[in-house]
Design an enzyme around this catalytic site. Sequence first.
Site, PDB file in Angstrom:
ATOM      1  N   ARG A  51       0.797  -1.227   0.000  1.00  0.00           N
ATOM      2  CA  ARG A  51       0.000   0.000   0.000  1.00  0.00           C
ATOM      3  C   ARG A  51       0.833   1.281   0.000  1.00  0.00           C
ATOM      4  NH1 ARG A  51      -2.727  -3.815   1.637  1.00  0.00           N
ATOM      5  NH2 ARG A  51      -0.780  -4.319   2.638  1.00  0.00           N
ATOM      6  N   THR A  52       1.792   1.373   0.909  1.00  0.00           N
ATOM      7  CA  THR A  52       2.452   2.661   1.103  1.00  0.00           C
ATOM      8  C   THR A  52       3.238   3.051  -0.145  1.00  0.00           C
ATOM      9  OG1 THR A  52       2.604   2.059   3.418  1.00  0.00           O
ATOM     10  CG2 THR A  52       3.832   4.004   2.727  1.00  0.00           C
ATOM     11  N   LYS A  80      25.626  -3.060  -0.619  1.00  0.00           N
ATOM     12  CA  LYS A  80      27.103  -2.960  -0.668  1.00  0.00           C
ATOM     13  C   LYS A  80      27.628  -2.147   0.502  1.00  0.00           C
ATOM     14  CE  LYS A  80      26.521  -2.436  -5.619  1.00  0.00           C
ATOM     15  NZ  LYS A  80      26.492  -1.351  -6.605  1.00  0.00           N
ATOM     16  N   ARG A 101      10.987   4.055   3.528  1.00  0.00           N
ATOM     17  CA  ARG A 101      10.664   3.053   4.567  1.00  0.00           C
ATOM     18  C   ARG A 101      11.946   2.319   4.912  1.00  0.00           C
ATOM     19  NH1 ARG A 101       5.704  -1.128   4.651  1.00  0.00           N
ATOM     20  NH2 ARG A 101       4.667   0.803   5.234  1.00  0.00           N
ATOM     21  N   HIS A 127       4.621   5.478  11.599  1.00  0.00           N
ATOM     22  CA  HIS A 127       4.070   5.413  10.243  1.00  0.00           C
ATOM     23  C   HIS A 127       3.156   6.633  10.022  1.00  0.00           C
ATOM     24  CE1 HIS A 127       2.904   3.795   6.518  1.00  0.00           C
ATOM     25  NE2 HIS A 127       2.560   2.573   6.865  1.00  0.00           N
TER      26      HIS A 127
HETATM   27  N1   CP Z   1      -0.564  -0.188   5.756  1.00  0.00           N
HETATM   28  C1   CP Z   1       0.677  -0.397   5.244  1.00  0.00           C
HETATM   29  O1   CP Z   1       1.655   0.248   5.628  1.00  0.00           O
HETATM   30  O2   CP Z   1       0.736  -1.366   4.279  1.00  0.00           O
HETATM   31  P1   CP Z   1       2.078  -1.796   3.510  1.00  0.00           P
HETATM   32  O3   CP Z   1       2.991  -2.407   4.525  1.00  0.00           O
HETATM   33  O4   CP Z   1       1.622  -2.750   2.457  1.00  0.00           O
HETATM   34  O5   CP Z   1       2.686  -0.541   2.928  1.00  0.00           O
END
Ligand code: CP
Length: 304
Positions: A51-52, A80, A101, A127
């Site tokens: 999703r993100t 590396k 991320r 998040h």
């Molecule tokens: N909700 C969420 O962060 O989903 P993903 O881990 O798929 O990005």
Amino acid sequence: MRHLLNPLDFSVEEIDDLLALARDIESNLPKYAHVCDGKKLATLFYEPSTRTRLSFEAAMMNLGGKVLGFSSADSSSASKGESVADTIRVVSCYADICAMRHPKEGAPLVASMASSIPVINAGDGGHPTQTLTDLLTIRSLKGRLDNLTIGLCGDLKFGRTVHSLIEALVRYTNVKFILISPEELRIPSYIREDVLKKNNIEFQEVERLEDALPDLDILYMTRVQKERFFNEEDYVRLKDFYILNNQKMKLAKDDMIVMHPLPRVNEISVEVDKDPRAAYFRQVQYGVYARMALILTLLEVKVC
Ligand code: CP
């Protein structure tokens, strides 16, 4: 230049502005179709995501911009030994904004200090863009962010989306929480003491979902995260502790909504998907609008 590293980086007024922009985007998508023509978003994902990452990419494409990036540490020069600081210096030459991320908490902060473009924390334990998504979903489907009773259910110990959402919602008036978890997955004491009690927020901790359901305006389900457990036996014992099904939904108000950051495993039975109160796939769509609004805000793109 601003970054988004924590949901509390934005004041309540700034969040309100961002949510208003997201709602305008939802209603007037064509108006925004070319406002980022010529701009590029880099997605630097050192950890898996569906999703993100894809919603960031969809958001930038919806604004007319382009995207580049990597979707695992293995497919970048991190494998590396390249540092996050060096990576972001390089990416600053290629893109106008980036979403990162990373498994290490604080990595997006380190990146922001070396960056010449806005850095968005797309998950480092915290998040913030999930929190923006959740706030937009609540604002859009319930019409308000105050006067709500919210049940948070499942893994409240490791579920950082829950912690960020509580921290964001305590800034609104008359928000009450029912914290539903097994004993082993209770909310951490810093949230109980430093966030809830310190702000005089009404909350209860219960173990049975059935006891909480009749009182809720929102039920926020979470996954028991296998990757957080050291002991497989504990995970197996707790993973199916809560399963929301149609039988349990009969106990809830007609206008309650069910949210979930996804991915889900077993905690919401697929039969609930057809219930009009199931909002978790609409929540995914709101995630695109929230990220479009965030990109425009951090790039300081004004749309008349
Ligand atoms: N909700 C969420 O962060 O989903 P993903 O881990 O798929 O990005």
